[in-house]
Design an enzyme around this catalytic site. Structure first.
Site, PDB file in Angstrom:
ATOM      1  N   HIS A 277       0.788  -1.234   0.000  1.00 26.31           N
ATOM      2  CA  HIS A 277       0.000   0.000   0.000  1.00 26.31           C
ATOM      3  C   HIS A 277       0.825   1.292   0.000  1.00 26.31           C
ATOM      4  O   HIS A 277       0.517   2.245   0.725  1.00 26.31           O
ATOM      5  CB  HIS A 277      -0.958   0.006   1.194  1.00 26.31           C
ATOM      6  CG  HIS A 277      -2.057  -1.014   1.098  1.00 26.31           C
ATOM      7  ND1 HIS A 277      -2.509  -1.521  -0.091  1.00 26.31           N
ATOM      8  CD2 HIS A 277      -2.807  -1.620   2.066  1.00 26.31           C
ATOM      9  CE1 HIS A 277      -3.490  -2.390   0.139  1.00 26.31           C
ATOM     10  NE2 HIS A 277      -3.692  -2.480   1.428  1.00 26.31           N
TER      11      HIS A 277
ATOM     12  N   GLU B  65     -11.670  -3.511  -3.069  1.00 22.47           N
ATOM     13  CA  GLU B  65     -10.680  -2.552  -3.574  1.00 22.47           C
ATOM     14  C   GLU B  65     -10.351  -2.804  -5.043  1.00 22.47           C
ATOM     15  O   GLU B  65      -9.569  -3.688  -5.354  1.00 22.47           O
ATOM     16  CB  GLU B  65      -9.389  -2.683  -2.764  1.00 22.47           C
ATOM     17  CG  GLU B  65      -9.556  -2.718  -1.274  1.00 22.47           C
ATOM     18  CD  GLU B  65      -8.345  -3.350  -0.583  1.00 22.47           C
ATOM     19  OE1 GLU B  65      -7.203  -3.120  -1.006  1.00 22.47           O
ATOM     20  OE2 GLU B  65      -8.550  -4.096   0.377  1.00 22.47           O
TER      21      GLU B  65
ATOM     22  N   HIS C 175      -9.582   2.317   0.091  1.00 19.15           N
ATOM     23  CA  HIS C 175      -9.545   1.217   1.061  1.00 19.15           C
ATOM     24  C   HIS C 175     -10.694   1.350   2.070  1.00 19.15           C
ATOM     25  O   HIS C 175     -10.507   1.164   3.274  1.00 19.15           O
ATOM     26  CB  HIS C 175      -8.189   1.185   1.761  1.00 19.15           C
ATOM     27  CG  HIS C 175      -7.785  -0.161   2.256  1.00 19.15           C
ATOM     28  ND1 HIS C 175      -8.394  -0.780   3.330  1.00 19.15           N
ATOM     29  CD2 HIS C 175      -6.846  -1.021   1.824  1.00 19.15           C
ATOM     30  CE1 HIS C 175      -7.824  -1.951   3.534  1.00 19.15           C
ATOM     31  NE2 HIS C 175      -6.875  -2.125   2.630  1.00 19.15           N
TER      32      HIS C 175
HETATM   33  C1  BGC Z   1      -4.483  -6.102   2.190  1.00 23.55           C
HETATM   34  C2  BGC Z   1      -4.301  -6.846   3.474  1.00 23.55           C
HETATM   35  C3  BGC Z   1      -3.839  -5.886   4.506  1.00 23.55           C
HETATM   36  C4  BGC Z   1      -4.875  -4.817   4.627  1.00 23.55           C
HETATM   37  C5  BGC Z   1      -4.462  -3.786   5.603  1.00 23.55           C
HETATM   38  C6  BGC Z   1      -5.561  -5.114   2.409  1.00 23.55           C
HETATM   39  O1  BGC Z   1      -5.825  -4.399   1.245  1.00 23.55           O
HETATM   40  O2  BGC Z   1      -4.775  -6.959   1.117  1.00 23.55           O
HETATM   41  O3  BGC Z   1      -3.400  -7.913   3.361  1.00 23.55           O
HETATM   42  O4  BGC Z   1      -3.616  -6.494   5.745  1.00 23.55           O
HETATM   43  O5  BGC Z   1      -5.129  -4.221   3.387  1.00 23.55           O
HETATM   44  O6  BGC Z   1      -5.543  -3.149   6.066  1.00 23.55           O
END
Ligand code: BGC
Length: 345
Positions: free
Chosen positions: A106, A310, A176
């Site tokens: 991310h 997402e 998210h």
């Molecule tokens: C990921 C997860 C991660 C999470 C964090 C998701 O988009 O795929 O693996 O732990 O985001 O909030």
């Protein structure tokens, strides 16, 4: 009428975090923060006439910054994982750090979800937030200008994520937001019905990196081709589910699929249809919410309290040419569109 903008809180360095309210009842009302271009709250009317906030959020800027759950944030420069935080652009190695079980996640430890975006434009129904991510930010090359436009009307929320660069880089932006269509504090989403327009999903290793290519969902707990309760799938015992502690996987969206996903709660009667122009949908069932953080109303957020849908490129695309390209060059424009259509059953 003008947009309502008010102070949400302050950062440690004294800068104010603003809340921007879009839309008006009885339609959806979205509260956005300039911190992380975060979708903080979304009020919707259920089939029982009750207004509910269907997004998980935190109560203060400090709570958002203390969290590693990316709740509601706009994720960049690269949503999802890059194996070992390494890849090459035009043969030149790039290293972006590996802060999540040996991989990049991310956009890095100081990703776009933690930045104060600039409010470039606003009205009663829309806001444009902008962010300049300098060359070398979290290891990524090129000065990247990112733009997040959020618009609200009676039908739902439209999100347009855009970016340009002055040097070749990679980009994969997403929202998210975690949904709970019974309301933020309603508990686990096990009884929600999920439908995903995907014949295939992408199995991953225990650190979330794709093992190989996509495989059929048929006969697995990842088969959401028809509306299916979330609960049995996240408890199925399938090795992929066990490794991720639930669903945390990319679904390969069927070409031309509209919507990409439908989430519905029989309890509130609220339905959400997600539309996108992206090839993948990461479905994440809040597996790592462990009671260590509080919701905006002060209750503890626990595993499965929300589900994130997402839209994005496939994970690790910078190392996997067969998944397409995440490369953005000078003079090109990155564009990703996400729509949340809200309805009542
Ligand atoms: C990921 C997860 C991660 C999470 C964090 C998701 O988009 O795929 O693996 O732990 O985001 O909030």
């Amino acid at each position: 009428m003008t947009t309502r903008i008010s102070a949400f809180g302050r950062l440690a360095d004294g800068r104010t975090v603003s809340r921007i309210v879009l839309g008006s009842p009885p339609g959806p009302v979205l509260h956005l923060l300039d911190l992380g271009a975060t979708a903080h709250r979304l009020e919707v009317t259920g089939s029982d006439g009750m207004r509910r906030n269907v997004l998980l959020g935190h109560a203060s800027p400090a709570d958002y910054l203390a969290s590693t759950d990316y709740i509601g944030g706009t994720i960049g420069r690269y949503a999802n994982r890059i194996a070992a935080g390494r890849f090459a652009i035009d043969g030149k190695p790039v290293s972006v750090g590996a802060h999540d079980r040996g991989n990049h996640l991310h956009g890095g430890p100081d990703g776009f979800d933690r930045r104060l975006w600039e409010i470039a434009e606003h009205s009663h129904e829309h806001v444009v937030l902008e962010l300049l991510s300098p060359d070398g930010d979290q290891g990524f090359p090129g000065n990247l200008r990112a733009r997040a436009t959020y618009s609200v009307d009676a039908g739902g929320v439209r999100i347009l994520l855009e970016a340009t660069t002055d040097a070749t880089t990679v980009v994969n932006l997403t929202s998210h937001a975690y949904f709970n269509l019974d309301g933020e504090d309603a508990g686990a989403v096990d009884e929600h019905l999920l439908q995903v327009s995907a014949e295939e999903y992408l199995p991953v290793d225990p650190t979330g990196i794709p093992l190989g290519g996509c495989v059929p969902v048929a006969g697995t707990p990842f088969d959401f081709r028809q509306p299916t309760h979330v609960g049995p799938s996240v408890r199925s015992g399938h090795e992929q589910v066990a490794w991720a502690r639930g669903i945390d996987h990319n679904f390969a969206l069927d070409a031309g699929s509209a919507p990409a996903a439908v989430l519905e709660s029989p309890r509130s009667g609220i339905s959400l249809r997600v539309l996108t122009d992206q090839p993948g949908l990461q479905v994440y069932t809040g597996n790592f919410l462990d009671g260590g953080r509080r919701s905006s109303t002060g209750r503890l957020l626990r595993q499965g309290d929300g589900i994130a849908l997402e839209p994005q490129l496939f994970p690790d695309t910078p190392n996997r040419p067969e998944f397409g390209s995440a490369v953005l060059r000078r003079g090109e424009s990155y564009r990703s569109s996400i729509t949340w259509l809200l309805g009542r059953s």
